[in-house]
Design an enzyme around this catalytic site. Structure first.
Site, PDB file in Angstrom:
ATOM      1  CE1 TYR A 124       3.813  45.695  41.250  1.00  0.00           C
ATOM      2  CE2 TYR A 124       4.481  46.544  43.395  1.00  0.00           C
ATOM      3  CZ  TYR A 124       4.535  45.553  42.423  1.00  0.00           C
ATOM      4  OH  TYR A 124       5.302  44.439  42.616  1.00  0.00           O
ATOM      5  CD  GLU A 132      -0.051  43.450  39.859  1.00  0.00           C
ATOM      6  OE1 GLU A 132      -1.200  43.291  40.307  1.00  0.00           O
ATOM      7  OE2 GLU A 132       0.925  42.772  40.228  1.00  0.00           O
ATOM      8  CG  ASP A 144      12.675  38.122  18.104  1.00  0.00           C
ATOM      9  OD1 ASP A 144      12.863  39.358  18.108  1.00  0.00           O
ATOM     10  OD2 ASP A 144      13.252  37.350  18.889  1.00  0.00           O
ATOM     11  CB  THR A 177      14.760  44.403  22.193  1.00  0.00           C
ATOM     12  OG1 THR A 177      15.445  44.535  20.943  1.00  0.00           O
ATOM     13  CG2 THR A 177      14.938  42.993  22.729  1.00  0.00           C
ATOM     14  CE  LYS A 229      18.849  42.621  20.428  1.00  0.00           C
ATOM     15  NZ  LYS A 229      17.881  42.541  21.534  1.00  0.00           N
ATOM     16  NE  ARG A 241      19.517  45.575  28.784  1.00  0.00           N
ATOM     17  CZ  ARG A 241      19.976  44.685  27.905  1.00  0.00           C
ATOM     18  NH1 ARG A 241      20.645  45.102  26.838  1.00  0.00           N
ATOM     19  NH2 ARG A 241      19.796  43.409  28.073  1.00  0.00           N
TER      20      ARG A 241
END
Length: 422
Positions: free
Chosen positions: A55, A57, A201, A227, A230, A236
């Site tokens: 973790y 954060e 985008d 992203t 692609k 991903r």
């Protein structure tokens, strides 16, 4: 070769079997979905590491958990590499997806109820650009722009006029199914003249932008999202890029704590590997072939009487209009299913002026990135385009489908996928 699923098979044979089925599907079909690609083994290995246990954060050096010194290095490496790749000053590599990146960017600059402008979904935009089914359409006052009905291209004068009328907080440039170059400098002028933030985008074209074969939005946009798969050919996930230090706090906080909890550091490691791969000279060669292959796919389909939206492509994707095929009786859904039957994977897609349901559609979207990764060349892709035309024109003729299936297998044979995996 080793059985890379040996450990999983021993622990959970049911899941191992399903993973094997998906690997077989990928190996045994020609992947033409424009938003998909094949990662390298190195990217795949990075994602499957003990980094998944941690973790983290917050941001590197400013975490809410202890023990983050190693993952801080991983995340900083990804940040440094993506800034070098796109020539920007700041980056957040934590978004779990492109949609998460878009939510963070939009919410950083627009309050619920504010107007935003993005390309209409039916004209090639994305769900997160204002679809009523998506958070963007539910939170904001959406003022979509479309395409010129004659040219099927963006009419920048019309976008400017609309922006002056509705004064949106954010204008979104970029698309999910638009095969032509986008003028980001013009979009920036439109946005700033109307008092809006320009968000770009570039999810579909990021790899093309990275090597300089599509104009970059970085010098013009206030914020850029993408992203990492692609055309960028990574794992991903999502990223946010910007240049103005005044935006850093609001964009970073829009990711965490605004829309996500702990980042996926194993996925960020995969992103870092992909960014390094994209910085190598051979990646530009690859993207050049992606563009050549997309045009070849289009030529092949046109030779069989399929009309291409806008008449062609400047990037990695082709949008095919099926309304003239078999007297208009073949839908995008029909074509998608028939092509999957012969081993060619595409997706049904709306076209400008769409009259069918988005679950049926009148078109298909075809992309060249994954096929190029696999090693297909220009002649291969032109032939694949011809096969697509043959199948959709004879969708109920089992003899045609059988011949196409056999040829797909012949085309795949010289291009094995992940042979190292056994």
């Amino acid at each position: 070769m080793t059985d890379y699923l040996a450990g999983l098979r021993a622990q959970d044979p049911a899941v191992a079997e399903l993973v094997g089925e998906e690997l077989a599907r990928q190996r045994d079909s020609i992947e033409l979905i424009a938003s998909e690609n094949f990662v390298s083994l190195a990217v795949m290995q990075a994602v499957g590491t003990p980094l998944t246990n941690k973790y983290a954060e917050g941001l590197p050096g400013k975490r809410y958990y202890g023990g983050c010194w190693a993952v801080d290095k991983v995340e900083n490496l990804a940040i440094d590499r993506v800034k070098q790749l796109f020539g920007c000053n700041f980056a957040n590599v934590q978004p779990h997806s492109g949609a998460q990146a878009n939510y963070a960017a939009e919410s950083a600059f627009a309050k619920p109820g504010d107007a935003i402008m993005g390309m209409d979904l039916s004209n090639g935009g994305h769900l997160t650009h204002g679809s009523p089914a998506n958070f963007s359409g539910k939170l904001f006052d959406v003022q979509s722009y479309g395409l010129d009905p004659d040219t099927e291209r963006i009419n920048y004068d019309e976008v400017a006029e609309r922006a002056q009328r509705c004064h949106p907080a954010v204008i979104i440039a970029g698309a999910s199914a638009y095969p032509r170059l986008i003028d980001f400098e013009r979009f920036a002028k439109i946005a700033h003249d109307s008092g809006a933030i320009l968000m770009v985008d570039m999810a579909h074209i990021a790899g093309i932008v990275a090597v300089g074969l599509h104009p970059s939005p970085i010098p013009f946009a206030d914020v850029v999202t993408s992203t990492t798969h692609k055309t960028l050919r990574g794992t991903r996930g999502g990223i946010i890029l910007w240049n103005d230090p005044a935006y850093s706090r609001r964009l970073n906080s829009a990711v965490f704590p605004g829309s996500q909890g702990g980042p996926l550091e194993h996925v960020i490691a995969g992103k870092a590997v992909a960014f390094a791969e994209a910085l190598r000279p051979e990646f530009k060669t690859y993207i050049g072939q992606v563009l050549i292959n997309a045009k070849a796919l289009g030529r092949g389909m046109e030779s069989r009487g399929i009309r291409l939206v806008t008449g062609g492509t400047d990037n990695h994707l082709v949008l095919a209009d099926l309304t003239k095929v078999a007297d208009g009786q073949v839908s995008g859904k029909d074509a998608e299913q028939a092509l999957e039957r012969v081993g060619i994977t595409v997706n049904k897609n709306t076209i400008p002026g769409e009259r069918r349901s988005p679950f049926v559609t009148s078109g298909i979207r075809v992309g060249s990135a994954a096929a190029t990764t696999r090693g297909f060349g220009e002649q291969d892709c032109e032939r694949i385009g011809e096969l697509i035309g043959d199948v959709v024109a004879h969708i109920d003729d089992e003899r045609v489908l059988d011949r196409a299936e056999a040829e797909v297998k012949e085309l795949l044979a010289p291009h094995p996928l992940y042979p190292e995996l056994g």
